[in-house]
Scaffold this motif. Sequence first.
Motif, PDB file in Angstrom:
ATOM      1  N   LEU A  94       0.866  -1.184   0.000  1.00  0.00           N
ATOM      2  CA  LEU A  94       0.000   0.000   0.000  1.00  0.00           C
ATOM      3  C   LEU A  94       0.896   1.225   0.000  1.00  0.00           C
ATOM      4  CD1 LEU A  94      -2.821   1.311   0.292  1.00  0.00           C
ATOM      5  CD2 LEU A  94      -2.535   1.103   2.779  1.00  0.00           C
ATOM      6  N   LEU A  95       0.777   2.047  -1.029  1.00  0.00           N
ATOM      7  CA  LEU A  95       1.630   3.220  -1.172  1.00  0.00           C
ATOM      8  C   LEU A  95       0.793   4.490  -1.139  1.00  0.00           C
ATOM      9  CD1 LEU A  95       4.414   4.533  -1.807  1.00  0.00           C
ATOM     10  CD2 LEU A  95       3.851   4.266  -4.236  1.00  0.00           C
ATOM     11  N   TYR A  96       1.142   5.381  -0.233  1.00  0.00           N
ATOM     12  CA  TYR A  96       0.553   6.717  -0.217  1.00  0.00           C
ATOM     13  C   TYR A  96       1.477   7.609  -1.047  1.00  0.00           C
ATOM     14  CZ  TYR A  96      -2.335   5.147   3.708  1.00  0.00           C
ATOM     15  OH  TYR A  96      -3.226   4.474   4.500  1.00  0.00           O
ATOM     16  N   GLY A  97       0.925   8.223  -2.088  1.00  0.00           N
ATOM     17  CA  GLY A  97       1.752   9.013  -2.979  1.00  0.00           C
ATOM     18  C   GLY A  97       0.936  10.008  -3.773  1.00  0.00           C
ATOM     19  N   ALA A  98       1.595  10.658  -4.719  1.00  0.00           N
ATOM     20  CA  ALA A  98       0.921  11.650  -5.555  1.00  0.00           C
ATOM     21  C   ALA A  98       1.720  11.863  -6.824  1.00  0.00           C
ATOM     22  CB  ALA A  98       0.765  12.979  -4.812  1.00  0.00           C
ATOM     23  N   ARG A 148      -5.344  11.483   5.817  1.00  0.00           N
ATOM     24  CA  ARG A 148      -5.479  10.122   5.300  1.00  0.00           C
ATOM     25  C   ARG A 148      -4.247   9.277   5.614  1.00  0.00           C
ATOM     26  NH1 ARG A 148      -6.228  11.237  -0.105  1.00  0.00           N
ATOM     27  NH2 ARG A 148      -8.396  11.714   0.309  1.00  0.00           N
ATOM     28  N   VAL A 149      -3.071   9.890   5.567  1.00  0.00           N
ATOM     29  CA  VAL A 149      -1.835   9.128   5.804  1.00  0.00           C
ATOM     30  C   VAL A 149      -1.399   9.180   7.268  1.00  0.00           C
ATOM     31  CG1 VAL A 149      -0.189  11.007   5.359  1.00  0.00           C
ATOM     32  CG2 VAL A 149       0.449   8.663   4.772  1.00  0.00           C
ATOM     33  N   ALA A 150      -2.062  10.011   8.088  1.00  0.00           N
ATOM     34  CA  ALA A 150      -1.613  10.251   9.459  1.00  0.00           C
ATOM     35  C   ALA A 150      -1.535   8.985  10.299  1.00  0.00           C
ATOM     36  CB  ALA A 150      -2.533  11.267  10.138  1.00  0.00           C
ATOM     37  N   ALA A 151      -2.448   8.045  10.067  1.00  0.00           N
ATOM     38  CA  ALA A 151      -2.444   6.811  10.864  1.00  0.00           C
ATOM     39  C   ALA A 151      -1.205   5.970  10.612  1.00  0.00           C
ATOM     40  CB  ALA A 151      -3.700   5.991  10.557  1.00  0.00           C
ATOM     41  N   GLN A 152      -0.579   6.151   9.449  1.00  0.00           N
ATOM     42  CA  GLN A 152       0.604   5.369   9.097  1.00  0.00           C
ATOM     43  C   GLN A 152       1.897   6.159   9.293  1.00  0.00           C
ATOM     44  OE1 GLN A 152       0.029   2.361   8.586  1.00  0.00           O
ATOM     45  NE2 GLN A 152      -2.051   2.216   7.800  1.00  0.00           N
ATOM     46  N   ASN A 153       1.818   7.478   9.191  1.00  0.00           N
ATOM     47  CA  ASN A 153       3.019   8.316   9.245  1.00  0.00           C
ATOM     48  C   ASN A 153       2.693   9.572  10.041  1.00  0.00           C
ATOM     49  OD1 ASN A 153       5.217   9.985   8.817  1.00  0.00           O
ATOM     50  ND2 ASN A 153       5.354   9.591   6.620  1.00  0.00           N
ATOM     51  N   ALA A 154       3.255   9.684  11.222  1.00  0.00           N
ATOM     52  CA  ALA A 154       2.946  10.809  12.103  1.00  0.00           C
ATOM     53  C   ALA A 154       3.317  12.155  11.493  1.00  0.00           C
ATOM     54  CB  ALA A 154       3.667  10.633  13.447  1.00  0.00           C
ATOM     55  N   LEU A 155       4.280  12.170  10.574  1.00  0.00           N
ATOM     56  CA  LEU A 155       4.649  13.407   9.896  1.00  0.00           C
ATOM     57  C   LEU A 155       3.665  13.767   8.789  1.00  0.00           C
ATOM     58  CD1 LEU A 155       8.537  13.124   9.615  1.00  0.00           C
ATOM     59  CD2 LEU A 155       7.187  14.394  11.285  1.00  0.00           C
ATOM     60  N   ARG A 156       2.763  12.822   8.470  1.00  0.00           N
ATOM     61  CA  ARG A 156       1.700  13.048   7.475  1.00  0.00           C
ATOM     62  C   ARG A 156       2.288  13.433   6.113  1.00  0.00           C
ATOM     63  NH1 ARG A 156      -2.986  16.649   9.824  1.00  0.00           N
ATOM     64  NH2 ARG A 156      -1.423  18.285   9.611  1.00  0.00           N
ATOM     65  N   GLN A 157       3.287  12.672   5.703  1.00  0.00           N
ATOM     66  CA  GLN A 157       3.999  12.947   4.464  1.00  0.00           C
ATOM     67  C   GLN A 157       3.990  11.729   3.556  1.00  0.00           C
ATOM     68  OE1 GLN A 157       7.913  14.034   5.841  1.00  0.00           O
ATOM     69  NE2 GLN A 157       7.334  16.118   6.351  1.00  0.00           N
ATOM     70  N   ILE A 158       4.242  11.996   2.291  1.00  0.00           N
ATOM     71  CA  ILE A 158       4.459  10.936   1.312  1.00  0.00           C
ATOM     72  C   ILE A 158       5.889  11.042   0.801  1.00  0.00           C
ATOM     73  CG2 ILE A 158       2.035  10.755   0.638  1.00  0.00           C
ATOM     74  CD1 ILE A 158       2.733  12.477  -1.843  1.00  0.00           C
ATOM     75  N   PRO A 159       6.418   9.893   0.321  1.00  0.00           N
ATOM     76  CA  PRO A 159       5.813   8.573   0.237  1.00  0.00           C
ATOM     77  C   PRO A 159       5.795   7.855   1.588  1.00  0.00           C
ATOM     78  CG  PRO A 159       8.066   8.462  -0.563  1.00  0.00           C
ATOM     79  CD  PRO A 159       7.787   9.912  -0.268  1.00  0.00           C
ATOM     80  N   THR A 160       4.762   7.078   1.785  1.00  0.00           N
ATOM     81  CA  THR A 160       4.657   6.164   2.907  1.00  0.00           C
ATOM     82  C   THR A 160       4.234   4.819   2.344  1.00  0.00           C
ATOM     83  OG1 THR A 160       4.090   7.893   4.516  1.00  0.00           O
ATOM     84  CG2 THR A 160       3.409   5.639   5.027  1.00  0.00           C
ATOM     85  N   LEU A 161       4.983   3.785   2.672  1.00  0.00           N
ATOM     86  CA  LEU A 161       4.723   2.450   2.127  1.00  0.00           C
ATOM     87  C   LEU A 161       4.371   1.500   3.267  1.00  0.00           C
ATOM     88  CD1 LEU A 161       4.864   0.640  -0.479  1.00  0.00           C
ATOM     89  CD2 LEU A 161       7.178   0.034   0.243  1.00  0.00           C
ATOM     90  N   VAL A 162       3.251   0.801   3.112  1.00  0.00           N
ATOM     91  CA  VAL A 162       2.836  -0.201   4.092  1.00  0.00           C
ATOM     92  C   VAL A 162       3.053  -1.576   3.470  1.00  0.00           C
ATOM     93  CG1 VAL A 162       0.983  -1.029   5.587  1.00  0.00           C
ATOM     94  CG2 VAL A 162       1.095   1.409   4.969  1.00  0.00           C
ATOM     95  N   VAL A 169       5.389  -0.363   8.406  1.00  0.00           N
ATOM     96  CA  VAL A 169       5.356   0.916   7.700  1.00  0.00           C
ATOM     97  C   VAL A 169       6.780   1.385   7.414  1.00  0.00           C
ATOM     98  CG1 VAL A 169       4.683   3.348   7.838  1.00  0.00           C
ATOM     99  CG2 VAL A 169       3.158   1.578   8.741  1.00  0.00           C
ATOM    100  N   LEU A 170       7.009   1.798   6.184  1.00  0.00           N
ATOM    101  CA  LEU A 170       8.272   2.414   5.797  1.00  0.00           C
ATOM    102  C   LEU A 170       8.000   3.848   5.357  1.00  0.00           C
ATOM    103  CD1 LEU A 170      10.008  -0.358   3.655  1.00  0.00           C
ATOM    104  CD2 LEU A 170      10.443   0.213   6.032  1.00  0.00           C
ATOM    105  N   THR A 171       8.808   4.760   5.857  1.00  0.00           N
ATOM    106  CA  THR A 171       8.764   6.145   5.404  1.00  0.00           C
ATOM    107  C   THR A 171      10.165   6.530   4.948  1.00  0.00           C
ATOM    108  OG1 THR A 171       9.284   7.075   7.597  1.00  0.00           O
ATOM    109  CG2 THR A 171       6.949   6.663   7.096  1.00  0.00           C
ATOM    110  N   GLU A 172      10.299   7.715   4.441  1.00  0.00           N
ATOM    111  CA  GLU A 172      11.552   8.272   3.924  1.00  0.00           C
ATOM    112  C   GLU A 172      11.877   7.605   2.586  1.00  0.00           C
ATOM    113  OE1 GLU A 172      11.965  10.780   5.806  1.00  0.00           O
ATOM    114  OE2 GLU A 172      10.602   9.798   7.216  1.00  0.00           O
ATOM    115  N   SER A 173      11.842   8.392   1.550  1.00  0.00           N
ATOM    116  CA  SER A 173      11.949   7.860   0.189  1.00  0.00           C
ATOM    117  C   SER A 173      13.220   7.052  -0.037  1.00  0.00           C
ATOM    118  CB  SER A 173      11.866   9.004  -0.830  1.00  0.00           C
ATOM    119  OG  SER A 173      12.807  10.020  -0.515  1.00  0.00           O
ATOM    120  N   ALA A 174      14.353   7.537   0.457  1.00  0.00           N
ATOM    121  CA  ALA A 174      15.605   6.804   0.250  1.00  0.00           C
ATOM    122  C   ALA A 174      15.555   5.443   0.934  1.00  0.00           C
ATOM    123  CB  ALA A 174      16.790   7.620   0.768  1.00  0.00           C
ATOM    124  N   ALA A 175      15.017   5.408   2.149  1.00  0.00           N
ATOM    125  CA  ALA A 175      14.925   4.143   2.884  1.00  0.00           C
ATOM    126  C   ALA A 175      14.017   3.155   2.156  1.00  0.00           C
ATOM    127  CB  ALA A 175      14.400   4.393   4.297  1.00  0.00           C
TER     128      ALA A 175
END
Length: 223
Positions: free
Chosen positions: A17-21, A56-70, A76-82
Amino acid sequence: MKNPQQDEQEQEQQQLLLYGAAGSGSVAVEAALTLLGRPFRLVEGETWVSETARERVAAQNALRQIPTLVLPGGEVLTESAAILIHLADAHPEASLSPGLGDPARGQFLRWMFYVSSAIYSLHWIKPDVGRIGAPAGAREAVVQAVHERIAFCWRSMDAQLRPSRYLLGDELTVLDLYVAVISRFGPWRERFYAEAPAMTPVIRRVDEEPRLKALWQRRFPDG
């Protein structure tokens, strides 16, 4: 015996599951998943302009940012490089990152985190310059300064790399995808080409990668 609805629910649970734009850093993750042939479900939302997207992404990423990958197990993975490094390392057969024993591994990690910290992170300032204590009236000057700093960072990276077919050699890696995406942001590609002549042929090659052309056109419709 399972009914079709149960099968569909199980397939969703097994998907990434990817949160993105469109037009964002998440497109680099989409590109990696495309090359890996990994199916994923995309939750679209421009978090830098939309409170709804942030919530919408807050439950997965406290910073409420994209990309967030579940991941399928719920991790949950955050930070694009990671995210990009994890995906590449999880699929060594695709050769999207140098392996642990590869002499290029150190430089791969160096430049992945350089793009993330020295360049991509600066774009966080632009939607709200108050984040660095600047008044709203100074936004134009701050954004200009940010773009000049980004141009300097591209120039510095370009001076230290010796690209071959791709940035680190003859294999396309997620570093190439990352630069191909982030170089589209301010101060925009024309400035990138001027500041990074050694990297330019590589990034043009990534733009023309047949497996990604449809993705680039769809997610960066303005070029």
